[in-house]
Motif scaffolding. Structure first.
Motif, PDB file in Angstrom:
ATOM      1  N   ASP A 243       0.857  -1.182   0.000  1.00 19.22           N
ATOM      2  CA  ASP A 243       0.000   0.000   0.000  1.00 19.22           C
ATOM      3  C   ASP A 243       0.896   1.235   0.000  1.00 19.22           C
ATOM      4  O   ASP A 243       1.797   1.356   0.843  1.00 19.22           O
ATOM      5  CB  ASP A 243      -0.904  -0.017   1.245  1.00 19.22           C
ATOM      6  N   PHE A 244       0.652   2.157  -0.922  1.00 23.45           N
ATOM      7  CA  PHE A 244       1.514   3.327  -1.049  1.00 23.45           C
ATOM      8  C   PHE A 244       1.450   4.213   0.189  1.00 23.45           C
ATOM      9  O   PHE A 244       2.472   4.738   0.643  1.00 23.45           O
ATOM     10  CB  PHE A 244       1.133   4.146  -2.273  1.00 23.45           C
ATOM     11  N   THR A 245       0.261   4.391   0.764  1.00 21.17           N
ATOM     12  CA  THR A 245       0.116   5.251   1.931  1.00 21.17           C
ATOM     13  C   THR A 245       0.970   4.749   3.083  1.00 21.17           C
ATOM     14  O   THR A 245       1.623   5.534   3.785  1.00 21.17           O
ATOM     15  CB  THR A 245      -1.357   5.325   2.367  1.00 21.17           C
ATOM     16  N   SER A 246       1.013   3.426   3.268  1.00 23.84           N
ATOM     17  CA  SER A 246       1.833   2.859   4.341  1.00 23.84           C
ATOM     18  C   SER A 246       3.305   3.108   4.089  1.00 23.84           C
ATOM     19  O   SER A 246       4.057   3.462   5.009  1.00 23.84           O
ATOM     20  CB  SER A 246       1.572   1.345   4.460  1.00 23.84           C
ATOM     21  N   SER A 247       3.731   2.935   2.842  1.00 29.78           N
ATOM     22  CA  SER A 247       5.136   3.186   2.504  1.00 29.78           C
ATOM     23  C   SER A 247       5.482   4.656   2.683  1.00 29.78           C
ATOM     24  O   SER A 247       6.571   5.005   3.148  1.00 29.78           O
ATOM     25  CB  SER A 247       5.418   2.758   1.063  1.00 29.78           C
TER      26      SER A 247
END
Length: 241
Positions: free
Chosen positions: A101-105
């Motif tokens: 997930d991009f938001t987590s990264s």
């Protein structure tokens, strides 16, 4: 006066008339084996070794141990020492893709950027980064958001981009227009191996040399030769101009 960040690659900085524009995002494109990752490792390593500038390396394709081995094999012997003392921060695929997930990264990275201790960043590669997104509109939105965050954090960024075509003018994507600078690494086969070249096609806010220059990869990294006439090694049929 435009502030610049030196790559530490003498010939490349000469072509750029001093270096990359500070707080900008530059796309480094080329086909497999052209030297994109080596240039980026050298950019981060030179920052610490030559200019007392700390760097962050985001790798969506390699493990941290693979990056260390690649750096040391090319002659960047103090890479691990700089990682251990925090001057180089590495986020590898095991960390960045953990949640898929991009938001987590992005949250992981933002925690690091809050302190403002870092000056340089590499994202390797954009192709893997883009797998987070379902369509072109979403990719464009998040890429713009991401580059704005990096600039606001005082980071001068290189992003790598895989290119299938040998010559850049036959394959230009949206990301080429969204970044501040475009550097192409070109390699052409010969009877004895390959010839390598670098072309700085764009760098906003500054004058650059837009010829195509020969380059070599050897122990110690990339060397760019500021003699455009050496490009005559490539035949007219092969030339991208």
């Amino acid at each position: 006066m435009i502030e610049q960040t030196k790559t530490g690659i003498e010939g490349l900085d000469g072509i750029l008339n001093g270096g990359i524009v500070k707080n900008s995002t530059t796309l480094v494109s080329g086909n497999p084996g052209a030297g994109k990752s080596i240039l980026c490792l050298q950019y981060i390593y030179n920052g610490v070794e030559k200019y007392d500038e700390k760097g962050i390396y985001l790798s969506f394709e390699e493990d941290e141990s693979d990056l260390r081995e690649a750096a040391e094999s090319i002659g960047f012997e103090n890479w691990q020492e700089h990682v251990d003392n925090g001057d180089i921060k590495v986020y590898d695929k095991q960390v960045l893709l953990r949640e898929n997930d991009f938001t987590s990264s992005l949250d992981i990275l933002l925690e690091e950027l809050e302190d403002g201790d870092y000056d340089r960043l590499v994202l390797d590669s954009l192709a893997m980064f883009e797998l987070f997104f379902e369509n072109e509109k979403e990719k464009r939105t998040y890429l713009l958001k991401f580059t704005d965050i990096l600039s606001d954090s005082g980071l001068t960024t290189l992003m790598t981009n895989e290119q299938g075509a040998v010559f850049p003018d036959t394959e230009i994507g949206l990301e080429n227009y969204l970044t501040d600078g475009n550097i192409y690494l070109i390699q052409t086969p010969t009877d004895t191996g390959v010839n390598r070249y670098v072309w700085v096609a764009k760098m906003r806010k500054q004058n650059i040399e837009t010829d195509i220059y020969p380059m070599e990869i050897s122990h110690g990294g990339i060397d760019v030769h500021e003699n455009a006439s050496a490009f005559s090694m490539m035949s007219e049929e092969e030339s991208p101009i």
